[in-house]
Design a protein around this motif. Structure first.
Motif, PDB file in Angstrom:
ATOM      1  N   LEU A  39       0.863  -1.169   0.000  1.00 14.82           N
ATOM      2  CA  LEU A  39       0.000   0.000   0.000  1.00 14.82           C
ATOM      3  C   LEU A  39       0.903   1.222   0.000  1.00 14.82           C
ATOM      4  O   LEU A  39       1.855   1.310   0.791  1.00 14.82           O
ATOM      5  CB  LEU A  39      -0.908   0.016   1.240  1.00 14.82           C
ATOM      6  N   SER A  40       0.654   2.172  -0.903  1.00 18.87           N
ATOM      7  CA  SER A  40       1.482   3.376  -0.961  1.00 18.87           C
ATOM      8  C   SER A  40       0.609   4.593  -1.146  1.00 18.87           C
ATOM      9  O   SER A  40      -0.469   4.519  -1.744  1.00 18.87           O
ATOM     10  CB  SER A  40       2.504   3.286  -2.103  1.00 18.87           C
ATOM     11  N   ILE A  41       1.072   5.723  -0.589  1.00 21.05           N
ATOM     12  CA  ILE A  41       0.377   6.997  -0.766  1.00 21.05           C
ATOM     13  C   ILE A  41       1.368   8.007  -1.325  1.00 21.05           C
ATOM     14  O   ILE A  41       2.558   7.956  -1.030  1.00 21.05           O
ATOM     15  CB  ILE A  41      -0.221   7.513   0.564  1.00 21.05           C
ATOM     16  N   ASN A  42       0.851   8.932  -2.126  1.00 21.55           N
ATOM     17  CA  ASN A  42       1.678  10.022  -2.676  1.00 21.55           C
ATOM     18  C   ASN A  42       0.783  11.254  -2.746  1.00 21.55           C
ATOM     19  O   ASN A  42       0.020  11.436  -3.682  1.00 21.55           O
ATOM     20  CB  ASN A  42       2.229   9.660  -4.056  1.00 21.55           C
ATOM     21  N   LEU A  43       0.867  12.080  -1.698  1.00 20.44           N
ATOM     22  CA  LEU A  43       0.031  13.272  -1.593  1.00 20.44           C
ATOM     23  C   LEU A  43       0.858  14.462  -2.038  1.00 20.44           C
ATOM     24  O   LEU A  43       1.892  14.765  -1.442  1.00 20.44           O
ATOM     25  CB  LEU A  43      -0.444  13.454  -0.153  1.00 20.44           C
TER      26      LEU A  43
END
Length: 575
Positions: A39-43
């Motif tokens: 799971l990855s986030i890039n805000l």
């Protein structure tokens, strides 16, 4: 939590030269990628007003993996077990208003061992709607143009970062774009062997081209994503124009407007007689229809008087040293006012356009008002041969041992490599010469055939059965008017008369001969090698290339006629 293997996080805080004074929906990008085992986030593009005031919370299977504040952006990755299902959620609280908050959740299915799940990518297209009063839809889409693609099956919630891309010109957007005349189509596509986005740069309803596997798609209004159509969009503005400035006593220039609505740049031609000024609107600025963003100005110079500038040329530097290769002619460097060129007659000085030559320095002859010739021919160079400059050169005796003491120097304008460039040669008129190389320009050299260690030896003498006897060997030829050559390279030479010999070293004293009969030493092997000591200086002993046989005995060093010495100098590069 045992099902979560690891969390790998890399935070990227946006720094740099652009600070947004107003933030729109297009400036917030909450990207979340949930795949088997990760799971990855890039805000990105969040407001940094108030420092790290935005917050993000990531929960997997009920456990909080991340609860952190951030500024303009943050990126994190979490490794999960692949053989179990995972429930996840990502909540973003934006500092600049709840309308920019984001809440996402989903389920990650277990990985199937040996499965060949097809890769998917998402494409972002824009198009003019066939009917501006109807919603965006496939059946209401005109000529579609590809803006961007990315891995995964997640739709864009804001404009792609690289909008408008390489294929679309925003100038094609009409003035009423914010009224709903354009739409967006996003396609999640299965990528198969041979697939190439170049085949799908443009799509037309109903002809296509169509994707082999369209996983899902979504249509939306382009106006909902454009910053100029958002709630924070300001009134359309018209940019002020720059003003040209042309005066005679200063460089041409333009005065740029002072405004926060745009940044102005200048591009001049090489002659600085034409300039193009381009205005780039600031982020969030909406331009009024028909607003001019580029201006070109010509500078004719007609307002300036045409009186020429008087300039004076610089004389070339003529170097006349010994030897041909040491001669030189240095042409002055070109300036904005005068250029110099070599011609057969010498050096030509030419004034720049609009300038004239004033009083000429000595050596110049006027050709016309803007040209003068500095004449240079072969008579400017004497071509005098270079030669070594002799200093004190003499035969000396120390403790009954004969030496050649010498000092020579180089002529002006020449250089040598290293500290030991000299070669001294005793010239044998009837046989092989005695040569000593790698000598300094000043030093002392043991006479050929002589020995400074016991048993003492002199040229023309041998030690036989303990008694010194005269011989034709052991460099006896150096006793009869020998010529000595001082050489750096055999190109230039000078001749000096060697001083007449004295009797100090002419023959071994009688007491030495008597003592030698009682203490004779066999001068062979290492003793002979030790006898061939070439030159003694404060620095080191040079190499000796002598052709000495077994040297022993006594010698009359110099004859009354004297010894002739040649000093030879090589051609060397100009300084």
């Amino acid at each position: 939590m045992k099902r979560i293997l690891a969390a790998v996080a890399t935070a990227t805080l946006a720094l740099g030269g652009l600070v947004a004074t107003a933030t729109t929906a297009a400036a917030h990008t909450p990207n979340v990628d949930a795949t088997c085992g990760a799971l990855s986030i890039n805000l990105t593009q969040y407001s940094d007003r108030g420092g790290n005031a935005n917050t993000v919370k990531v929960v997997v299977d009920g456990e909080t993996l991340l609860a952190e504040s951030f500024g303009r952006s943050i990126e994190r990755s979490f490794s999960l077990t692949k053989d179990e299902k995972h429930e996840w959620s990502v909540v973003v609280d934006a500092v600049d208003g709840s309308r920019y908050d984001a809440k996402k959740r989903g389920t990650i299915k277990p990985c199937v061992e040996g499965s060949t799940e097809q890769k998917v990518e998402t494409a972002f297209y824009v198009y003019p709607k066939l009917d501006a009063d109807k919603p965006a839809a496939w059946a209401n889409s005109g000529y579609q143009t590809l803006i961007a693609t990315r891995d995964g099956g997640e739709f864009w919630e804001t404009l792609p970062e690289n909008y408008p891309g390489d294929l679309f010109d925003v100038a094609d957007l009409p003035a009423d774009v914010c009224e709903g005349s354009w739409g967006v189509q996003q396609d999640v596509v299965g990528i198969h062997r041979g697939f190439d986005w170049a085949d799908y740069q443009h799509i037309t309803y109903p002809k296509g081209p169509y994707f082999e596997k369209l996983v899902r798609h979504r249509h939306s209004e382009l106006a909902d994503l454009l910053p100029e159509c958002g709630e924070d969009a300001g009134e359309p503005v018209t940019l002020p124009a720059p003003s040209p400035v042309e005066v005679c006593d200063a460089e041409n220039s333009v005065t740029l407007p002072e405004t926060e609505d745009a940044a102005y740049t200048e591009e001049w031609n090489d002659e600085r007689t034409q300039v193009t000024v381009t205005a780039t609107p600031a982020e969030g600025v909406v331009l009024a229809p028909d607003t001019v963003t580029e201006w070109t100005f010509e500078f004719t110079g007609e307002i300036c008087e045409t009186e020429p500038v008087v300039v004076t040329p610089e004389a070339p530097q003529v170097t006349d040293l010994c030897g041909v290769e040491n001669d030189g002619l240095v042409v002055p460097a070109n300036t904005d006012e005068i250029t110099y060129s070599s011609v057969d007659e010498g050096v030509l000085a030419t004034a720049a356009e609009g300038a004239t030559l004033g009083e000429l320095p000595e050596g110049f002859t006027s050709v016309d008002a803007s040209t003068a010739l500095f004449a240079v021919d072969e008579s400017a160079f004497t071509d005098e041969a270079c030669g070594l400059i002799p200093g004190d050169i003499a035969a000396v005796c120390e403790s009954d041992v004969p030496y050649l003491a010498y000092a020579v120097s180089l002529p002006e304008g020449v250089e040598v490599d290293g500290d030991s460039p000299l070669t001294v040669t005793f010239l044998n008129p009837d046989g092989e010469n005695h040569v000593t190389t790698d000598l300094p320009l000043e030093g002392r050299l043991l006479w050929p055939g002589a020995s400074a260690t016991e048993p003492l030896q002199w040229p023309g003498w041998e030690l036989v059965d303990g008694e010194y006897v005269e011989t034709d060997g052991n460099f006896a030829w150096t006793r009869d008017g020998v010529q000595v050559l001082f050489e750096v390279n055999p190109d230039y030479s000078t001749v000096v008369e060697y001083p007449e010999a004295t009797a100090d070293c002419a023959n071994p004293p009688s007491d030495v001969r008597l003592a030698a009969q009682e203490t004779a030493v066999d001068a062979t092997g290492d003793d002979v090698a030790d006898a061939d000591v070439a030159a003694q200086t404060a620095a080191e002993l040079p190499r000796t290339g002598a052709t000495v046989g077994i040297a022993a005995g006594v010698a009359a060093l110099l004859v009354a006629a004297g010894v002739t010495l040649f000093l030879v100098r090589r051609r060397l590069a100009q300084r």
